[in-house]
Scaffold this active site. Structure first.
Site, PDB file in Angstrom:
ATOM      1  N   HIS A   1       3.019  -5.867   0.993  1.00  0.00           N
ATOM      2  CA  HIS A   1       2.119  -6.573   1.900  1.00  0.00           C
ATOM      3  C   HIS A   1       2.851  -7.662   2.681  1.00  0.00           C
ATOM      4  O   HIS A   1       2.537  -7.908   3.846  1.00  0.00           O
ATOM      5  CB  HIS A   1       0.964  -7.183   1.102  1.00  0.00           C
TER       6      HIS A   1
ATOM      7  N   HIS B   1      -8.113  -5.664   4.556  1.00  0.00           N
ATOM      8  CA  HIS B   1      -8.565  -6.275   3.303  1.00  0.00           C
ATOM      9  C   HIS B   1      -9.232  -5.180   2.478  1.00  0.00           C
ATOM     10  O   HIS B   1     -10.383  -5.293   2.058  1.00  0.00           O
ATOM     11  CB  HIS B   1      -9.500  -7.458   3.560  1.00  0.00           C
TER      12      HIS B   1
END
Length: 728
Positions: free
Chosen positions: A44, A90
């Site tokens: 990420h 998300h």
């Protein structure tokens, strides 16, 4: 504490990566230092599996001020105005806790935009859920939509557009991609690069709690049967505090005080402090006793890895701390000087008068591993040679099934829960080709749209990557805007699998090819890997968010038919491509065959011609033809304008079904007054654009030659009722 193999793996690191950490530090890290590496070296934050391929993407044109590498991308829209925008994922948090996962996704992307000095003016989202019959889908749908609406509505930013799809590949891994757009002045944009020695490092916003610890690491791993245990890693958002933080930051930005500023997003205080100082080739020293905490006895490990929301890290000009503090105290927010910049090029953490971590910044930021993952190429599927028998499949029945399909039907139930008119500058609302936002107090504006195409990308990633960029381009063109740039969110399964990595590589190549040809660069984005559970991944789902400029919002175009007895002209050739269409997949159950071909010359030429017609005020309505084909596009124009249409079929037809439901690309429908038709056709001919008159607008009914007739009221009922039936 001895760092065991179990602890290393729990931190999302491989044994070879841990060995490399030992070499870089010339010693074993302690647990806190291991946590820093875990945060900075995960997918990420480090893009270790994607970085090599992302370099292929074009990132510049004459309008780009800032491309990838900052909190968000920046483009020039003239008159000293700049648009700042980005899209983020998300996904994992939203599956575990749909309301807070989606809400904090909105909060995080808003901070990425206003940390650069922009006032947010619009939000969008792209949502992918499992099949409607899945036991989890209804709850996830309700939770995610409520979370997006709850956060965006409370902070007072309009949610103006989006896309929602359902597919079984998302049964255990939903996608929640949030985009935000802000407006700033070109000479007042703020960046994250630290400058200067002995400058105060300041923490502002909410207090730090234990929510979100290891959130970035969790987002860099696939799910399994124990995924529910990861709920503590989901952050908790407070939109009212974010509103205060937004106003306080923008007020401070009017003064000559901020050197650099960074949102505490993924990996929290760790990533913000390391990224700021490493970009400036400096060191940073933090006193963790000064970190405002909302829970007792928080450890340095917890403080550094918490992903509590509504927090910022700033580096200020020396001696300006008191002036800055007054602003944040006025807004009821924490303000604490927690450190200084140094010349050590290390991050040094102190707690209770002891040094608890000391790590070279290059090891954390620049030396993160970059993998050249093995991948396999995906061949274009063979065409279906055997003629498909359409006997028993009546055009009207197919049409009703398509128009009522959850991936085609109106998403009004969703967007009505969002405030899309707050701030009073939304000129085109959700449900159109693209949203249009006026630049406050001016006649100009921007258009924006978000799109994804997992079906095409799974069938042939290279073609799918091109298609989704072109789809976004067409949506922006259809409202009369000049497309400028895009942001992307690339959602895929595990990059450790050759097939998945091949999907990623070829989708990126397709995106790059289309962006280069259309002069439509990528200025920001995000990669989300490991969207899979127990080894089963999602369909490859790159999401594209585009922005275009509109010179005069009073001359924008909508897709709604305007009057009766106008000509309906189809732009672009119809070959009748049906494989991978919603007709073949959802009605016939045929999932073989290639997606429609992408001709980039036609995309650009047809799109620029549409813009010419709009600017010369020769057309009254424009809609691109995409999912569901010709009849789905015409239906929407009828519904939005409350006007019927009579569609003629060509004398020579390869196949009626293919003509009506085919999803050939580069096509538009335009409404033209009878008296202006010759003028329009001359321009089309001059530009070498294929066109044909396919029908006329009329009162009430939508008629397809002699095949069927349906009233506008019945058409609306088919188009609008799916969500009500599903949720009730």
């Amino acid at each position: 504490m001895k760092i065991s193999e179990k602890i290393i793996k729990k931190h999302g690191l491989t044994l070879s990566e841990y060995s490399e950490i030992n070499k870089l530090m010339e010693r074993d890290p302690n647990l806190l230092e291991l946590g820093l590496f875990s945060a900075m070296w995960n997918e990420h934050c480090s893009y270790k599996s994607s970085k090599k391929h992302l370099k292929k993407l074009p990132t510049k044109n004459k309008k780009v001020i800032q491309g990838p590498g900052e909190n968000a991308g920046v483009i020039d829209i003239d008159d000293d105005d700049a648009i700042i925008f980005k899209i983020e994922s998300h996904n994992h948090p939203s599956f575990l806790e749909p309301y807070q996962g989606a809400a904090t996704g909105v909060g995080g992307i808003l901070r990425d935009v206003f940390t650069m000095g922009a006032r947010p003016i619009a939000n969008l989202n792209v949502l992918h859920f499992g099949e409607p019959s899945n036991s989890k889908t209804k709850n996830l749908l309700n939770g995610v939509v409520s979370g997006i609406g709850g956060y965006g509505n409370c902070i007072g930013i309009p949610t103006v557009g989006g896309e929602t799809n359902f597919d079984e590949s998302y049964n255990e891994n939903i996608l929640v991609n949030a985009m935000s757009i802000g407006l700033a002045k070109k000479n007042n944009i703020f960046y994250s690069k630290a400058k200067g020695i002995n400058k105060p490092v300041v923490y502002v916003g909410s207090k730090t709690g234990r929510d979100g610890i290891h959130g970035a690491s969790m987002a860099s791993a696939e799910f399994d049967e124990n995924s529910e245990e990861k709920k503590p890693t989901v952050q908790v958002g407070d939109p009212f505090t974010e509103k205060l933080l937004l106003e306080a930051c923008l007020e401070l930005m009017k003064k000559n005080i901020i050197i650099s500023i960074q949102d505490m997003g993924a990996a929290g205080l760790t990533s913000s402090s390391i990224e700021m100082s490493s970009k400036g080739n400096l060191g940073i020293e933090l006193n963790l006793d000064k970190v405002p905490c909302r829970e007792l006895n928080m450890t340095p490990y917890e403080m550094m890895l918490s992903e509590s929301q509504e927090r910022m890290l700033m580096i200020l000009e020396s001696g300006k701390e008191n002036e800055a503090q007054k602003i944040f105290l006025k807004w009821g927010l924490d303000f604490s000087v927690i450190g200084i910049t140094t010349n050590t090029k290390n991050i040094v953490l102190k707690y209770k008068n002891k040094e608890v971590a000391n790590v070279p910044l290059k090891a954390l930021a620049d030396k993160a591993p970059v993998y050249d993952r093995k991948w396999i190429s995906h061949k274009l599927p063979k065409k279906i040679k055997k003629k498909v028998n359409y006997n028993g499949y009546k055009i009207k029945d197919i049409f009703k099934k398509i128009i009522n399909h959850p991936n085609i039907c109106s998403k009004k139930w969703i967007w009505e829960q969002y405030d899309h008119t707050v701030m009073a500058d939304t000129f085109i609302r959700p449900g159109e080709n693209a949203a249009v936002i006026r630049i406050h107090g001016k006649n100009k504006g921007i258009a924006t749209s978000v799109d994804s195409s997992p079906i095409y990308c799974e069938s042939h990633p290279l073609t799918g990557g091109k298609q989704i960029v072109c789809e976004n381009w067409r949506n922006l063109v259809s409202v009369g805007s000049t497309p400028i740039a895009i942001t992307n969110c690339l959602n895929f399964g595990s990059p450790e699998k050759k097939e998945i990595m091949g999907q990623f590589v070829e989708c990126v190549q397709g995106i790059s090819d289309a962006c280069n040809y259309l002069d439509f660069p990528v200025v920001s984005g995000n990669v989300s890997f490991y969207n899979e559970t127990n080894g089963r991944g999602i369909k490859p789902t790159p999401t594209i968010g585009g922005v275009g400029k509109i010179n005069n919002v009073k001359k924008i175009m909508t897709c709604a038919f305007k009057k009766e007895n106008s000509n309906i002209i189809k732009i672009g050739k119809t070959e009748g491509h049906v494989t991978q269409s919603i007709f073949y997949r959802e009605v016939l159950g045929i999932k073989d065959g290639p997606p429609p071909e992408i001709n980039l010359f036609n995309e650009k030429n047809n799109g620029l011609t549409i813009l010419e017609l709009i600017r010369k005020e020769l057309v009254m309505a424009v809609h691109d033809i995409s999912k569901g084909g010709l009849i789905a596009a015409i239906s929407k124009m009828c519904i939005m304008g409350n006007i019927g249409a009579k569609i003629y079929l060509p004398k020579k037809l390869i196949s009626l079904h293919n003509y009506v439901f085919g999803e050939d690309q580069s096509r538009y429908l335009i409404e033209v007054e009878e008296k202006l038709t010759n003028d329009v056709q001359k321009i089309l001919e001059k530009n070498g654009v294929y066109s044909e008159i396919v029908g006329k607008t009329q009162n009430n009914n939508l008629e397809l030659d002699k095949e069927f007739s349906i009233s506008i009221e019945d058409l609306k009922r088919e188009y609008f009722n799916w969500f009500d039936k599903y949720l009730n």
